[in-house]
Design an enzyme around this catalytic site. Structure first.
Site, short mmCIF file in Angstrom:
data_model
loop_
_atom_site.label_atom_id
_atom_site.label_comp_id
_atom_site.label_asym_id
_atom_site.label_seq_id
_atom_site.Cartn_x
_atom_site.Cartn_y
_atom_site.Cartn_z
N ILE A 179 0.75 -1.40 -0.03
CA ILE A 179 0.17 -0.11 0.06
C ILE A 179 0.89 1.32 0.07
O ILE A 179 0.52 2.47 -0.33
CB ILE A 179 -0.89 0.04 1.27
CG1 ILE A 179 -0.28 0.05 2.55
CG2 ILE A 179 -1.96 -1.12 1.07
CD1 ILE A 179 -1.31 0.43 3.73
N LEU B 138 -5.56 -4.11 8.00
CA LEU B 138 -4.67 -4.89 9.08
C LEU B 138 -3.06 -4.82 9.05
O LEU B 138 -2.34 -5.21 9.76
CB LEU B 138 -4.85 -6.44 9.03
CG LEU B 138 -6.35 -6.95 9.43
CD1 LEU B 138 -6.56 -8.08 8.52
CD2 LEU B 138 -6.34 -7.41 10.98
N TYR C 55 5.60 2.72 18.14
CA TYR C 55 4.42 2.19 17.57
C TYR C 55 3.24 2.63 18.20
O TYR C 55 2.33 3.10 17.36
CB TYR C 55 4.66 0.48 17.76
CG TYR C 55 3.72 -0.43 17.47
CD1 TYR C 55 3.15 -0.54 16.14
CD2 TYR C 55 2.86 -0.94 18.44
CE1 TYR C 55 2.14 -1.30 15.89
CE2 TYR C 55 1.77 -1.78 18.34
CZ TYR C 55 1.52 -2.08 16.97
OH TYR C 55 0.35 -2.87 16.51
N ARG D 103 7.23 -12.04 18.40
CA ARG D 103 6.32 -11.72 19.56
C ARG D 103 6.51 -12.84 20.49
O ARG D 103 6.90 -13.97 20.35
CB ARG D 103 5.02 -11.32 19.34
CG ARG D 103 4.96 -9.78 18.69
CD ARG D 103 3.60 -9.43 18.35
NE ARG D 103 3.32 -10.31 17.11
CZ ARG D 103 1.94 -10.19 16.19
NH1 ARG D 103 1.36 -9.14 16.89
NH2 ARG D 103 2.01 -10.74 15.47
#
Length: 391
Positions: free
Chosen positions: A78, A97, A186, A236
């Site tokens: 994008i 997302l 973030y 993560r």
């Protein structure tokens, strides 16, 4: 099955009309589960936008599946693709997302993190607003930052008062560390895009819902370093611990693993996203915490549970000393900072969508670790034996 034409109704008893959904980041962890649910349980069409399609390739097989023709994959970034506005215009709803959302990146790639989560999202919001298209934007529970309670003296009884640590969409402040703590790049970027979306709603009538996920975990989350992701990458916590368990290495507890988190099963979370998609009158204009306040543990407790469950799943005894403490500076580098607790208040989502999560932490970890073992154990063994042979 619903997708075969059986009439489906929304929470207010009205028929649900088939829609076209432009899903940006459809190839990721959340996107892949959401695409699966949309294909198997609804008649909706998905324009799936992403750079990678690995996690949804099983949905894209030509003609052999019952939903053939209802999902189209568009390989695009994008950041710089002129097709984006046209795909949003073709759709009734856009779900965004796309994000850099791994703590290891906030510190080492703060510029990429800010661009990905704010600058790159601007055209998506703009195109939805200008073309009167509805937007469901995925934010993060990190926008809350630290709790008010974390600033109280350690022995203060107020630390136990929910008013000082339960996070409410419409009342809790967003408290971040100092600018030199780049870990908050973030959260700040995500907060600013939330404010912009909210402003577009207030000034220009954009129909939006904002989702704040609280540690959604399950199969296909992140990557296993060196197997289906970069060998030097740091995913993560769930994938990080899974990787250590698969390799029979100690689980690294950053700063002693004292941070507290709540975890929710991806399949529970996706249920409520579908409710948002199909109940716009109840979802528009709202910010939703999506988590499971009943599944709260410290990161150390999470490591202990995962060690026990993985031993059960794999049939291998745990290591004699399964964990090791490391400092955040060593693990993440200079400039790391962390939030203390993340417990979502669920009032708004209960009121608007009548939803509550169901799966216990033990059950969701057992399901996820069974998947991790089945999917990765053999590949990890082969990689490790190759590295031993070449050393």
């Amino acid at each position: 099955m619903a997708a075969s034409g059986v009439s489906r109704v929304d929470l207010d008893g009205r028929p649900i009309k088939p829609m076209t959904i432009c899903m940006i980041g459809a190839g990721g962890f959340i996107g892949s589960h959401l695409c699966e649910k949309l294909m198997s349980e609804t008649p909706h069409k998905v324009l799936a936008l992403d750079v990678y399609s690995d996690k949804i390739k099983h949905l894209l097989e030509p003609d052999t599946l019952p939903w053939a023709g209802r999902i189209q994959f568009h390989r695009l970034n994008i950041k710089h693709d002129s097709r984006l506005e046209g795909l949003i215009k073709m759709s009734d709803l856009t779900i965004n997302l796309a994000a850099i959302c791994t703590p290891a990146d906030y510190n080492t790639r703060p510029l990429d993190t800010i661009y990905s989560n704010f600058i790159d999202a601007l055209p998506v919001v703009k195109y939805c607003s200008e073309n009167n298209k509805r937007l469901i934007h995925f934010s993060t529970c990190e926008v809350y930052g630290k709790t008010i309670g974390s600033f109280l003296p350690r022995d203060s009884p107020l630390r136990q008062d929910p008013a000082y640590y339960v996070l409410k969409e419409d009342a809790s402040p967003c408290i971040f560390g100092p600018i030199e703590k780049q870990r908050w790049s973030y959260a700040c970027a995500k907060q600013l895009i939330e404010r912009l979306i909210y402003a577009e709603g207030a000034e220009n009538g954009l129909q939006f819902s904002i989702v704040r996920p609280f540690n959604w975990i399950g199969p296909r989350m992140d990557f296993i370093p060196g197997i289906d992701g970069p060998s030097e990458g740091v995913p993560r916590v769930l994938a990080c611990f899974s990787n250590a368990l698969l390799r029979r290495e100690q689980l690294k507890l950053v700063d002693g693993g004292q941070s507290q988190r709540t975890f929710i099963y991806i399949k529970d979370a996706i249920e409520v996203v579908l409710l948002m998609i199909e109940n716009p009158d109840r979802a528009n204009g709202h910010i939703f915490n999506v988590g499971n306040p009943n599944n709260e543990v410290t990161v150390r407790q999470l490591a202990e549970m995962m060690t026990e469950i993985y031993s059960k799943v794999s049939g291998e005894p745990p290591l004699e000393v399964p964990t090791v403490d490391v400092s955040s500076k060593v693990f993440y580098g200079e400039g790391y900072d962390d939030s203390d607790k993340r417990i979502p208040d669920m009032t708004i989502i209960n009121r608007q969508l009548g939803w509550n999560p169901k799966t216990s932490l033990w059950d969701l970890l057992e399901s996820t670790l069974t998947y991790q073992h089945r999917t990765y154990a053999e590949a990890v063994k082969q990689t490790m034996s190759k590295s031993v042979a070449s050393s």
